[in-house]
Design an enzyme around this catalytic site. Sequence first.
Site, short mmCIF file in Angstrom:
data_model
loop_
_atom_site.label_atom_id
_atom_site.label_comp_id
_atom_site.label_asym_id
_atom_site.label_seq_id
_atom_site.Cartn_x
_atom_site.Cartn_y
_atom_site.Cartn_z
N TYR A 27 1.09 -1.27 0.10
CA TYR A 27 0.07 -0.02 0.00
C TYR A 27 1.02 1.47 -0.04
O TYR A 27 0.53 2.17 -0.71
CB TYR A 27 -0.87 0.00 1.17
CG TYR A 27 -1.80 1.16 1.50
CD1 TYR A 27 -2.90 1.43 0.56
CD2 TYR A 27 -1.51 2.13 2.50
CE1 TYR A 27 -3.82 2.59 0.52
CE2 TYR A 27 -2.54 3.09 2.74
CZ TYR A 27 -3.47 3.38 1.50
OH TYR A 27 -4.26 4.42 1.63
N GLU A 49 -11.98 5.47 4.62
CA GLU A 49 -11.28 6.16 5.62
C GLU A 49 -12.45 6.31 6.80
O GLU A 49 -11.99 6.24 8.05
CB GLU A 49 -11.09 7.52 4.94
CG GLU A 49 -9.62 7.69 4.23
CD GLU A 49 -8.32 6.96 4.72
OE1 GLU A 49 -8.43 7.08 5.98
OE2 GLU A 49 -7.47 6.80 4.16
N TRP A 57 -5.50 0.84 10.14
CA TRP A 57 -5.72 0.72 8.70
C TRP A 57 -5.47 -0.59 8.14
O TRP A 57 -5.88 -0.99 7.15
CB TRP A 57 -4.81 1.89 8.03
CG TRP A 57 -4.96 1.91 6.47
CD1 TRP A 57 -4.17 1.68 5.61
CD2 TRP A 57 -6.06 2.39 5.89
NE1 TRP A 57 -4.64 1.97 4.44
CE2 TRP A 57 -5.96 2.28 4.31
CE3 TRP A 57 -7.69 2.93 6.23
CZ2 TRP A 57 -6.76 2.40 3.52
CZ3 TRP A 57 -8.30 3.13 5.32
CH2 TRP A 57 -8.19 2.78 3.82
#
Length: 192
Positions: A27, A49, A57
């Site tokens: 990522y 988000e 995350w």
Amino acid sequence: MTGDLTIGDDGRARCFWGGSSPEYAAYHDDEWGKPVRGDDALFERLTLEAFQSGLSWITILRKRPAFRAAFDDFVIAKVAAYTEADAERLMADAGIVRNRMKVDAALHNARVADDLAPGELTELLWSFAPAKRHRPSSRNDIPAVTPESTAMAKTLKKRGFKFVGPTTAYALMQATGMVDDHLLGCWVPVMG
């Protein structure tokens, strides 16, 4: 670890968080901080988000394929047409984060985004991108909130969006390349 950079097995210097797992490394290297445009793509990032709020995350990254399947690849028009039965289906899907407030916000936000003209969501979000700045030299130089993210969140709320505060807005800005918060010395090239 060298300061706020970590050196991967491949010898590349990454931001402090970018080498802690294979998912984070991919990522970090391939997505984070690269410009994202397109209403559906930005709707996906905005939604993820919001789902990340209060979670790590990595949880969202690992569940992202299931999120994409559950939310019809975040095509705004499709998600905007979801019914209460779809909300119940999402709440029963163990592959995603099952938080009713976040599910409801995602469906609501899709309806708000669907009412915008094509390209308007992209234009709106990118209008808050600050002037290009130098990369931060340490993690302490990376803000959680900025005047631009505060303004973005306020404007989104005025437009009817839910579950998008200044911190979520700033995370969106980082993830979609509106700001470049890769640390000085990180191998990822500066975007032109």
